[in-house]
Scaffold this active site. Sequence first.
Site, mmCIF file in Angstrom:
data_model
loop_
_atom_site.group_PDB
_atom_site.id
_atom_site.type_symbol
_atom_site.label_atom_id
_atom_site.label_comp_id
_atom_site.label_asym_id
_atom_site.label_seq_id
_atom_site.Cartn_x
_atom_site.Cartn_y
_atom_site.Cartn_z
ATOM 1 C CB CYS A 1 -4.556 -3.824 -2.034
ATOM 2 S SG CYS A 1 -4.169 -2.577 -0.793
ATOM 3 C CB CYS B 1 -1.093 -3.251 -0.663
ATOM 4 S SG CYS B 1 -2.634 -3.248 0.229
ATOM 5 C CG ASP B 2 0.057 -4.988 -4.255
ATOM 6 O OD1 ASP B 2 0.928 -5.189 -3.389
ATOM 7 O OD2 ASP B 2 -0.938 -5.723 -4.399
#
Length: 310
Positions: free
Chosen positions: A134, A137-138
């Site tokens: 992701c 997200c990261d």
Amino acid sequence: MSESIDCLIIGGGPGGITAAIYAIRSGLKTVIVEKLGVGGQIALSDIIENYPGFPSLSGGELMGHFEEHAKGIGATIKYAEVKNIKADGAKQIVELAGEEPIVAKSVIITTGASPKPLGFKGENEFIGRGISTCATCDGPFYRKKSIAVIGGGDTAVKESIYLSKIASTVYHVHRRDRFRAEKVLQDRIMDRDNIEFMWRHNVVETVGDDMGVTGLNIKSIDTGKITELKVDGVFVFVGVNPNTRFIECDKDEQGFIITNENMETSVPGVYAAGDCRVTPLRQVATAVGNGAIAAFKAEEYVSELEGRAY
Ligand code: NAP
């Protein structure tokens, strides 16, 4: 056991929300069951440029509009995990984790798909410590760091472009010498000057220590030479697996649900829409179209069950 509802929609992504809007407007008593949050996988996309009417917005923003629309016409969203679906005569018993089952006259499955692992050494071990699926997200953890991206489809190319705006260097590893992603994305990735293309390479293993990933070993398909990329993070985008384990119906060898053009599965009264079904194209636009058809056919089915078909 609860009173029977007309239409149970499993999944609150683009297909599920659209199905709910059509089902509610056709007069079906409808409930959406969602495991995590409304929006589905697309809500994690940083930018969407191919959904008509919205030239450019984030997946979260687009799905916010979908949710607002559905709630505005009275959609009921229940947060629960579906474990199993069993037919009981013409009705479906939908079993939930730790809760009373729901009885539904029709069910529309729109549970989408999840990122597929590639299966290289260390992939599992370092998940959350340098291996990710992701970018939104990261990605922010890799500001001014070096990372690797794996895959040649729309997701890999799109996310590589996004990550190249955060990381100092992106090594983009793909097993072929060109991408399968849509042309506009291919043109855009070629314009990024901090992406290094590692064409015709396979991933061998993660290099790392207790702190996390420090590198990635890749192997040239042409020469067999192994190269260690010095990276702090590895983003794997090699396709998706369908979220369809809870339903027994006809599926392809990967588990995607087989439907006809009416979105009917092999189980009467059960429909599927969006990324969880066998389809040549997984997009918000296609999930929306599928969801509308599924709800339309579910309404016909329920009307026939009740002896009030038009
Ligand atoms: P995808 O289109 O299936 O692409 C997967 C990529 O991973 C391919 O390039 C494939 O290589 C590579 N791959 C698969 N197995 C591999 C292996 N064992 N070793 C090395 N490479 C491997 O998956 P996706 O990009 O996640 O997209 C999924 C669906 O969502 C598609 O329908 C896509 O169009 C859609 N989507 C659309 C957008 C958009 O903005 N329009 C964005 C994201 C996703 P090969 O090319 O060699 O097969």
